[in-house]
Design an enzyme around this catalytic site. Structure first.
Site, PDB file in Angstrom:
ATOM      1  CG  ASP A   1      -3.241 -89.307 -52.878  1.00 46.04           C
ATOM      2  OD1 ASP A   1      -2.042 -89.467 -52.576  1.00 46.04           O
ATOM      3  OD2 ASP A   1      -3.749 -89.823 -53.872  1.00 46.04           O
TER       4      ASP A   1
ATOM      5  CG  ASP B   1     -10.623 -96.621 -60.766  1.00 47.56           C
ATOM      6  OD1 ASP B   1      -9.555 -95.956 -60.790  1.00 47.56           O
ATOM      7  OD2 ASP B   1     -11.380 -96.643 -59.774  1.00 47.56           O
TER       8      ASP B   1
ATOM      9  CG  HIS C   1      -8.042 -93.406 -59.073  1.00 49.22           C
ATOM     10  ND1 HIS C   1      -8.332 -94.718 -58.766  1.00 49.22           N
ATOM     11  CD2 HIS C   1      -6.869 -93.148 -58.456  1.00 49.22           C
ATOM     12  CE1 HIS C   1      -7.382 -95.221 -58.007  1.00 49.22           C
ATOM     13  NE2 HIS C   1      -6.466 -94.288 -57.796  1.00 49.22           N
TER      14      HIS C   1
ATOM     15  CD  GLU D   1     -11.349 -93.924 -56.005  1.00 47.79           C
ATOM     16  OE1 GLU D   1     -11.020 -94.169 -57.184  1.00 47.79           O
ATOM     17  OE2 GLU D   1     -10.988 -94.636 -55.061  1.00 47.79           O
TER      18      GLU D   1
HETATM   19  N1  LIG Z   1      -3.877 -92.562 -54.565  1.00 50.83           N
HETATM   20  C1  LIG Z   1      -2.994 -93.375 -55.314  1.00 50.83           C
HETATM   21  C2  LIG Z   1      -2.795 -92.747 -56.659  1.00 50.83           C
HETATM   22  O1  LIG Z   1      -2.176 -91.501 -56.508  1.00 50.83           O
HETATM   23  C3  LIG Z   1      -1.969 -93.662 -57.528  1.00 50.83           C
HETATM   24  O2  LIG Z   1      -1.726 -93.053 -58.752  1.00 50.83           O
HETATM   25  C4  LIG Z   1      -2.688 -94.966 -57.716  1.00 50.83           C
HETATM   26  C5  LIG Z   1      -1.940 -95.945 -58.591  1.00 50.83           C
HETATM   27  O3  LIG Z   1      -0.946 -96.553 -57.841  1.00 50.83           O
HETATM   28  P1  LIG Z   1       0.144 -97.531 -58.416  1.00 50.83           P
HETATM   29  O4  LIG Z   1       1.183 -96.679 -58.988  1.00 50.83           O
HETATM   30  O5  LIG Z   1       0.629 -98.287 -57.227  1.00 50.83           O
HETATM   31  O6  LIG Z   1      -0.524 -98.398 -59.414  1.00 50.83           O
HETATM   32  O7  LIG Z   1      -2.865 -95.548 -56.445  1.00 50.83           O
HETATM   33  C6  LIG Z   1      -3.495 -94.801 -55.417  1.00 50.83           C
HETATM   34  O8  LIG Z   1      -4.852 -94.877 -55.586  1.00 50.83           O
END
Ligand SMILES: N[C@@H]1[C@@H](O)[C@H](O)[C@@H](COP(=O)(O)O)O[C@@H]1O
Length: 399
Positions: A111, A180, A182, A187
């Protein structure tokens, strides 16, 4: 005596039936033992470091087993976020130690924020170069990251899917998970058949990611481009990293509950080779029985990386979005009556654009109400410095 004789007779009968059925059941058992990975695999390690070592080892072993060449590179899906940082660090160390080369690896990032230029310190371009690409031997032309500043975002998403298809699909998709539930930026409420598209971020995600923007939610972009759930599901293998008590609720929903678009991680229950690697804290909401079950599978010696046989290669079936059968209304016939020819790429874009308009996705303002108790730790970004999580992750106490 009579009863004993009856029981013996019955047992003998069943025993004999078992032997008679054995030849028919044998192929089933053999098939099972040859494909031990066609189930959800969950590996539990004590802390994020052990999790990262496991995943880095796993990726290295998969790339080596694939033996990539320039003609047939290993296609790796990669995430950003704090969870994979240590994995990248270990991969870089192992590369420097001469254990692994990324020369014949092609990457697709999950992303990117809409509107952030590549050189913005919080763009996912910057993240990937800072933590990984600048330190390994991957050729720049092998790196694919969505361009959040593209003038035609729909076309950018379509071209991303087309590039993945051109490489024959993604071999291994590494991903994180949001509090959450995702995956990538899919989302809650995302279509489980979604592909790469523009997505409005849920308020929880904006709040969680504000930690990268000096805690200021106003600075977090409201939109992102993301691979879809179906894009991830099309990968041959998916590996998810989940660490910390604030991921425990998402892990529980994703692994123990049913497949549900409100917890997009749960879509992996339909995948053939999903692997979730958690630290102990991320399992805090799972039933003890569930944890024991997955631990016993690993102990039984069918661990995919160390003991299991290689994954079975399946043929690629994905083809880019089908073209509309009918002539679009907007397409006027040329004066001589023959329909105007549309360049191939534009036809794909038109199709995706039409679908994007049709599939208006549900993105509630805030999903916080669904995150009970310990899972409120998921909104860790803004609150991290003010909160302390106890080991059981069931209470949050302010300092
Ligand atoms: N788009 C990214 C996701 O790809 C990632 O998995 C998520 C969790 O991130 P973290 O590993 O910092 O908790 O954060 C963002 O929303």
């Amino acid at each position: 005596m009579e009863y004993i004789r009856v029981d013996l007779d019955r047992n003998f009968g069943i025993g004999r039936m078992r032997y008679q059925l054995f030849p028919f059941l044998l192929p089933y058992f053999l098939l099972q033992s040859k494909n031990p990975d066609v189930i959800m695999r969950v590996i539990i390690r004590e802390d994020p470091r052990e999790v990262s070592v496991y995943i880095a080892d796993y990726i290295i072993s998969r790339i080596k087993a694939f033996n990539p060449t320039p003609e047939q590179p290993f296609v790796l899906g990669v995430p950003t976020g704090s969870s994979p940082e240590l994995i990248y660090k270990i991969l870089v160390q192992r590369h420097r130690a001469g254990e692994i080369s990324f020369k014949n690896v092609v990457t697709f990032n999950m992303d990117e924020y809409v509107g952030l230029p590549r050189d913005h310190p919080e763009s996912y371009h910057s993240f990937m170069y800072k933590h990984f690409f600048s330190h390994v031997d991957i050729p720049p032309q092998n790196i694919n990251i969505l361009d959040g500043t593209a003038t035609d975002l729909v076309a950018e998403c379509a071209s991303f899917e087309a590039r993945i298809a051109r490489y024959g699909g993604i071999e291994l998709f590494l991903g994180g998970v949001g509090p959450d539930g995702h995956i990538a930026f899919n989302e809650p409420g995302s279509s489980l058949s979604s592909r790469t598209r523009v997505k409005t971020l849920a308020y929880d995600t904006i709040l969680a990611n504000s930690r990268f923007f000096g805690g200021d939610t106003d600075k977090v972009p409201r939109m992102a481009m993301t691979v879809g759930i179906q894009t991830i599901m099309d990968s041959r293998e998916v590996v998810i990293v989940a660490t910390g008590a604030h991921k425990a609720f998402a892990v529980q929903k994703g692994l123990e509950d049913g497949i549900n678009h409100m917890w997009t991680l749960s879509a992996l229950q339909l995948h053939q080779h999903p692997l979730v690697v958690c630290d102990r804290d991320a399992t805090l909401e799972l039933k003890v029985k569930t944890v024991r079950y997955f631990e016993s599978i690993e102990q039984a010696g069918t661990d995919a990386r160390t003991q299991g046989p290689a994954l079975v290669y399946r043929p690629r079936t994905y083809v880019p979005a089908p073209l509309p059968a009918k002539t679009p209304k907007s397409q006027q016939p040329t004066p001589d009556g023959t329909p105007e020819k549309t360049p191939k790429d534009l036809r794909i874009n038109t199709e995706l654009h039409r679908r994007a308009l049709e599939e208006e996705e549900l993105t509630p303002d805030s999903m916080s109400s669904r995150l009970v108790d310990s899972a409120i730790g998921g909104i860790d970004g803004a609150l991290k410095s003010d909160l302390v999580f106890d080991r059981m992750g069931t209470r949050i106490t302010t300092l």
